[in-house]
Motif scaffolding. Structure first.
Motif, short mmCIF file in Angstrom:
data_model
loop_
_atom_site.label_atom_id
_atom_site.label_comp_id
_atom_site.label_asym_id
_atom_site.label_seq_id
_atom_site.Cartn_x
_atom_site.Cartn_y
_atom_site.Cartn_z
N ASP A 97 2.54 1.73 -3.21
CA ASP A 97 1.55 2.12 -4.20
C ASP A 97 1.20 3.61 -4.09
OD1 ASP A 97 -0.28 1.51 -6.29
OD2 ASP A 97 -1.91 1.64 -4.83
N TRP A 98 1.00 4.07 -2.89
CA TRP A 98 0.74 5.51 -2.71
C TRP A 98 1.95 6.32 -3.14
CZ3 TRP A 98 -1.09 4.22 2.85
CH2 TRP A 98 -2.44 3.89 2.84
N ALA A 99 3.11 5.85 -2.68
CA ALA A 99 4.32 6.63 -2.92
C ALA A 99 4.64 6.71 -4.40
CB ALA A 99 5.49 6.03 -2.14
N LYS A 100 4.13 5.72 -5.17
CA LYS A 100 4.40 5.74 -6.61
C LYS A 100 3.70 6.91 -7.30
CE LYS A 100 3.37 1.68 -8.16
NZ LYS A 100 3.22 0.30 -8.59
N SER A 101 2.56 7.29 -6.75
CA SER A 101 1.89 8.46 -7.32
C SER A 101 2.58 9.71 -6.82
CB SER A 101 0.42 8.50 -6.89
OG SER A 101 -0.25 7.37 -7.39
N ARG A 133 0.83 -1.21 0.00
CA ARG A 133 0.00 0.00 0.00
C ARG A 133 0.86 1.25 0.00
NH1 ARG A 133 -5.48 -0.94 0.11
NH2 ARG A 133 -5.61 1.17 -0.67
#
Ligand code: SF4
Ligand code: SF4
Lengths: 355, 541
Positions: free
Chosen positions: A52-56, A49
């Protein structure tokens, strides 16, 4: 309705564990496989998670500014509510995470027909929430006594502080001489219940509540109840449990006989909670650290920040195109122009858009 | 419509949600509560998709082919581009701390105006299609399919949010429903579900430079009328320049200041201030709109309109840009401008030519707020002021949402006000500064057809003004936002008659003792200034 569905779900889960162990004898499943799977799901899921957030990206600086910005030297800035430095933003985050700063600000609407509107401070949610989270933390840490040998001194210390405020319960069911109820467990169960009551009590909050909001609360209440029951009401084999948990902790699982089915209910509900975490709103635990309205520095006029995906030059209506549209009118009005008016029938095929 | 509204009707607001669940409740498109759809020509003018004739009250919205695919692709794209969006979709715990913070909820009682539920309108679709639990448990996990009904609901409620961020202040995770609204409007924009009060100003700003679509000569003429007025009331003739190359400073303000009361008085205030200090500046007719309506459609459109300010500064060869009193213009300048269209290497770090103050806080955007600039002038004793000329006014100050929660400018306007008028009163603390309430008409919702909703949304703000009006006799609501100036008069007339509206620069100009001015008998509005000798000076409503 949603509240009952979630309660039923938790009861069913409890029954599954009890029957699974006491009836079907699935001790390995409930004592080893599921706990491991749950813990794995928790860690892998949460890491996924966060990644995944950090990828944006965070393309723009959008901190919520809750105080005076840094401007001229004689104007006193509020470096925490409106941080102009990394340090300020860090302090802001610490206050947010450790003290629930934003929630502390909460106001209640008092609406009278007329209309007259007033606002008064409302700290109950903050109080319930902060007690809930801290007692959760203490309970969790206290349980390290089951996973460590020898038990670290700080865990023992924590537990003795916890029991300093012990609540002596004296009822016929409970035998004298049993360990006192630890405050953290009681507060945890109590606050989860109050949060649940609040959810049902306030019509607007009830209206927005999904099964996904009641489910974790029931789950935690269920965990607290089975925990408390085991400590005081139902005789459980503490030595056996410690053997089991130590086995799990040292990756050499052992399943002593005689551990009550109630323990497996407790363990299963904890496993479900762990496994449920990464898929649900409970991810707020990690997400709060990444919140761009809270963890950013408000210095976007002073320092340039780059948007990683907006790199192409923008198409905009240029001055030249504007002047082409209005040149005559501009000259007439005495406005300066870049290109003087030319004799008639000038063919301008400028599209008006420029890179 | 306006005439049918009465305070009683609007006052009868019930905040109890209905029995029926929110997913089963549909919005009713009643006159006064929804906005007119965009003129297709305006969409075409800037190349936006989905241009068509349609009507929200009809059942068929004529959505473009494969609109569902467009919306879902749009969501996916934005999840990958905005961490705020992705995170805010996931971590809301529905604690309800934000619920009663929204002025539209307070003014309508409609539960879908609770910020959390507004976000859920989009989040439910996200859950169903983009999360593991939602794919499996659907409605049980709070998911729902993307239907035409959902689009209608989005249109209704995402244009019932002024992107004021008040909810964000109170959320324990900083969830900013304004961010969600911004994305939702982008999505609606992909299928042409835009409102006219945003779409048409965007097209106008793009082509003519200002939201009303006025052409350069008209712009200049209007300014000239105002110069006549200044001459009449203050006895000073001012000759400002337009599109002048080589000026030191480019001044950009929302065009509303040039065309409508009471914004024009603020505009006159700027002119007089600049004349007083002998500033070497110019206006641009090309970049004549500070307000950026693109902010209410998509990040790309915001960028396109914003670009013109830097382009013009470069063309004219100015050193830096001074910005007028505007709310969302400053949100864009503070949060987005440098990232969107920087680096502005053709400009210099702003330095006040009058006081020598260097504005380090604007080192990169090269843009200074007029109120910062004025506060610095006052601090350095560069203005001759006679605050007693404002003695008949009892002034309060409205922190506009964008400048408050999107920037953090609280002290400068108060410092200026306290130096130009003697009677200044704050509204109740839960309604000012970072907790300020929205005017109820921001983010492009200031359309005439929306008056009922605007009055409802403006209720909390008006209620706070009423408190100081009753307690201290406040009769002037000051602000540093052009939308505020445009919409507050109607709001005050309805809820708190007797309170007028002014920009801060207007009050500055009234107090300004200019070289060669006459004995000021009139203020910039042409109203007689009560003299100190008058018995009821300062008592008048
Ligand atoms: S305050 Fe934040 S977490 Fe609570 S309901 Fe509102 S948006 Fe969700
Ligand atoms: S941003 Fe403002 S208008 Fe929008 S939901 Fe939040 S409080 Fe309401």
């Amino acid at each position: 309705m949603n509240v009952i569905i979630s309660l039923l779900a938790v009861i069913v889960l409890g029954v599954i564990a009890y029957v699974g162990v006491e009836g079907a004898g699935l001790r390995v499943l409930f004592g080893v496989i599921i706990p491991y799977a749950a813990v794995l799901t928790f860690f892998v899921g949460m890491v996924y998670r966060v990644i995944d957030w950090a990828k944006s990206p965070v393309p723009f600086r959008i901190p919520t500014t809750a105080g005076q910005e840094k401007s001229m030297p004689w104007i006193k800035p509020q470096p925490i509510e409106n941080p102009s430095t990394r340090g300020g933003a860090i302090v802001r985050m610490i206050l947010e995470v450790a003290l629930f700063r934003s929630l502390f600000r909460n106001m209640k609407l008092d609406f009278r027909q007329g209309p007259k509107v007033r606002y008064s401070s409302e700290k109950f949610l903050w109080l319930f929430a902060i007690l809930f989270h801290y007692s959760f933390l203490v309970t969790l840490l206290r349980h390290l006594r089951f996973f460590t040998d020898p038990i670290p001194a700080w865990v023992v210390g924590l537990e003795s502080i916890d029991s300093m405020f012990k609540v002596e319960v004296m009822t016929p069911v409970i035998e004298i001489g049993l360990p006192a109820l630890l405050l953290s467990g009681l507060v945890l169960g109590g606050m989860a219940t109050l949060l649940l009551v609040r959810r049902l009590w306030i019509p607007q909050v009830r209206y927005i509540s999904l099964p996904a909001d009641y489910f974790p609360l029931w789950l935690i209440i269920g965990i607290a109840i089975t925990g408390i029951l085991m400590r005081y009401v139902i005789r459980v084999d503490v030595v056996g449990i410690k053997e089991l948990t130590m086995g799990l902790a040292t990756l050499s699982p052992a399943l002593p006989d005689g551990v009550s089915g109630w323990f497996f209910v407790h363990l299963f509900l904890v496993s479900v909670l762990f496994a449920y975490f990464p898929f649900s709103k409970l991810t707020h635990m990690a997400g709060v650290f990444l919140s761009p309205t809270r963890n950013l520095v408000n210095n976007s006029r002073a320092v340039r920040h780059v948007n990683p995906w907006m790199t192409e030059p923008v198409k905009y209506h240029t001055y030249a195109a504007y002047e082409d549209d209005f040149r005559e009118l501009m000259v007439e009005a005495g406005l300066p122009v870049d290109k003087e008016l030319e004799p008639e029938d000038e063919s301008a095929d400028d599209k008006g858009e420029k890179e | 419509m306006a005439t049918k509204l009465s305070a009683d009707v609007l006052g009868n607001i019930d905040h109890k949600p209905p029995k029926q669940g929110w997913m089963d409740t549909k919005p009713e498109f009643l006159p006064g509560t929804y906005l007119y759809p965009v003129n297709p020509e305006s969409l075409k003018a800037i190349g936006a998709p989905g241009a068509r004739e349609w009507n929200p009250t009809e059942s068929d919205w004529k959505l473009p082919a494969d609109w569902q695919g467009t919306i879902k692709a749009g969501i996916k794209d934005r999840l990958n581009r905005f961490r705020s969006f992705k995170l805010f979709m996931d971590i809301c715990v529905r604690c309800g701390a934000c619920a009663d913070k929204c002025h539209f909820f307070i003014g309508t009682g409609d539960p879908k105006n609770m910020p959390v539920l507004r976000a859920e309108l989009l989040r439910s679709v996200y859950r169903q299609d983009f999360t593991a639990l939602g794919k499996v448990f659907k409605k049980m996990a709070g998911g729902r399919p993307l239907t035409e009904e959902v689009i209608k609901e989005w249109f209704y409620y995402f244009f019932q949010c002024t992107e004021c961020r008040r909810c964000s202040l109170f959320c324990p995770y900083g969830i900013d429903t304004a961010e969600i609204t911004i994305i939702a409007r982008e999505l609606l924009n992909l299928i042409g579900c835009q409102i006219d009060w945003i779409g048409t100003p965007v097209a106008n700003c793009n082509r003519t430079g200002n939201h009303l679509g006025l052409q350069p000569h008209t712009y200049k003429e209007n300014v000239e009328y105002l110069l006549d007025d200044i001459e009449e009331y203050a006895g000073v003739r001012i000759e400002p320049s337009f599109n002048r190359k080589g000026a030191e400073i480019l001044f950009v303000t929302p065009s509303g200041d040039v065309f409508a009361e009471p914004g024009i008085f603020t505009f006159m205030g700027y002119l007089m201030l600049f004349e007083h200090i002998g500033l070497d500046y110019t206006w641009s007719t090309y970049a004549s709109e500070g307000g950026n309506f693109g902010f209410f459609t998509s990040h790309e459109t915001m960028r396109k309109l914003n670009r013109k300010m830097y382009a013009e500064a470069e063309r004219l060869g100015v050193k830096w840009i001074l910005g007028g009193e505007c709310g969302h213009m400053w949100r864009v300048v503070n949060q987005y401008m440098d990232t969107l269209n920087g680096p502005a290497t053709f400009l210099e770090k702003p330095k006040s030519p009058i006081t020598g103050t260097v504005f380090d806080n604007a080192a990169s955007t090269k843009m200074v707020h007029i109120t910062e600039f004025t506060a610095d002038l006052i601090k350095n004793n560069k203005l001759k002021l006679d605050p007693s000329r404002n003695d008949h006014l009892k002034v309060t100050f409205h922190d506009s949402c964008n400048v408050a929660r999107g920037m953090g400018m609280f002290e400068e306007p108060r410092y200026v006000l306290q130096n130009v008028c003697n009677n200044f009163y704050e509204m109740p603390p839960q309604t000012t500064r970072e907790q300020t309430f929205c005017c109820g008409s921001g983010s492009g919702l200031n359309a005439g057809e929306y008056l009922e909703m605007r009055l409802r949304g403006g209720l909390p703000r008006a209620n706070a003004v009423k408190a100081v009006h009753e307690e201290h006799g406040v009769n002037m609501l000051s602000c540093v936002c052009a939308i505020d100036r445009a919409v507050f008069p109607a709001l005050m007339d309805f809820w708190v008659p007797g309170v007028a509206v002014a920009g801060v620069s207007e009050l500055v100009a009234n107090a300004l003792v200019m070289d060669g001015e006459n004995e000021r008998e009139y203020n910039l509005r042409g109203e007689e200034i009560p003299t100190a000798g008058d018995d009821d000076a300062g008592e008048e409503e």
